[in-house]
Design an enzyme around this catalytic site. Structure first.
Site, short mmCIF file in Angstrom:
data_model
loop_
_atom_site.label_atom_id
_atom_site.label_comp_id
_atom_site.label_asym_id
_atom_site.label_seq_id
_atom_site.Cartn_x
_atom_site.Cartn_y
_atom_site.Cartn_z
N ASP A 51 28.34 -2.18 52.73
CA ASP A 51 27.63 -2.50 51.49
C ASP A 51 28.47 -3.41 50.60
O ASP A 51 27.95 -4.34 49.98
CB ASP A 51 27.31 -1.22 50.71
CG ASP A 51 26.38 -0.28 51.45
OD1 ASP A 51 25.58 -0.74 52.29
OD2 ASP A 51 26.46 0.94 51.19
N ASP A 86 27.66 6.83 53.83
CA ASP A 86 28.21 6.30 52.58
C ASP A 86 29.28 7.26 52.09
O ASP A 86 29.21 8.47 52.36
CB ASP A 86 27.11 6.17 51.52
CG ASP A 86 26.15 5.03 51.81
OD1 ASP A 86 26.57 4.02 52.39
OD2 ASP A 86 24.97 5.16 51.44
#
Length: 169
Positions: free
Chosen positions: A140, A122
């Site tokens: 995401d 991330d």
């Protein structure tokens, strides 16, 4: 009813594009930043390289490793179901197909990380007044957009169904 080949393929191609963009962005950030390093882009946006062994919002991130396989199995199952679902849609169900293609691409992008690395990379850090949203990535974002479009599609198809019921009475 199965769509003609070229109509269904475009949704799978979109999913592959999402996976490619996700993986390329993760490779770039991983090579440009050290773990935990932050680059300030805007007053509310940073790039920060983090590894998430859990699910969304780091759910079960400290569970000891078994969650890698649980989330991997869930990712595979969801991906297979979405592939089949897309194949069964009619050509007129474009919004639903788009939604599912985004979810599929995002799921596969994160599944790739989870299986090969044991964690998801991330790097998008949105914040305001020292409050940070959990870091996320392109996969995401695609899943979130796909889910929002699924809601819109569901609400709009519900209205269409009501219109049809009224017109038949």
């Amino acid at each position: 009813m199965v769509k003609p080949g070229w109509l269904v393929v475009r949704w799978y191609v979109l999913a592959i594009i999402v996976v490619a963009l996700d993986q390329l962005s993760k490779q770039w950030v991983s090579s440009a930043l050290q773990y935990g390093e932050t680059v300030h882009l805007l007053p509310v946006l940073n790039l920060t390289l983090v590894h998430n062994p859990g699910a969304a919002f780091s759910f079960l991130s400290d569970a000891g490793g078994w969650q890698r396989w649980l989330f991997g199995i869930i990712g595979i199952a969801v991906s297979v179901m979405v592939v089949i679902w897309i194949a069964r849609l009619t050509p007129s169900q474009r919004l639903l197909s788009l939604s599912l293609a985004l979810v599929l691409g995002g799921a596969l992008g994160n599944l790739w990380d989870r299986v090969l690395l044991g964690y998801v990379i991330d790097f998008v850090d949105v914040h305001y007044a020292n409050q940070h949203w959990p870091a996320f990535n392109i996969a995401d974002s695609a899943i979130t957009l796909g889910a929002l479009l699924l809601i819109v599609e569901s609400l709009s198809s519900g209205r269409d169904g009501q219109k049809e019921e009224v017109s038949h009475e």
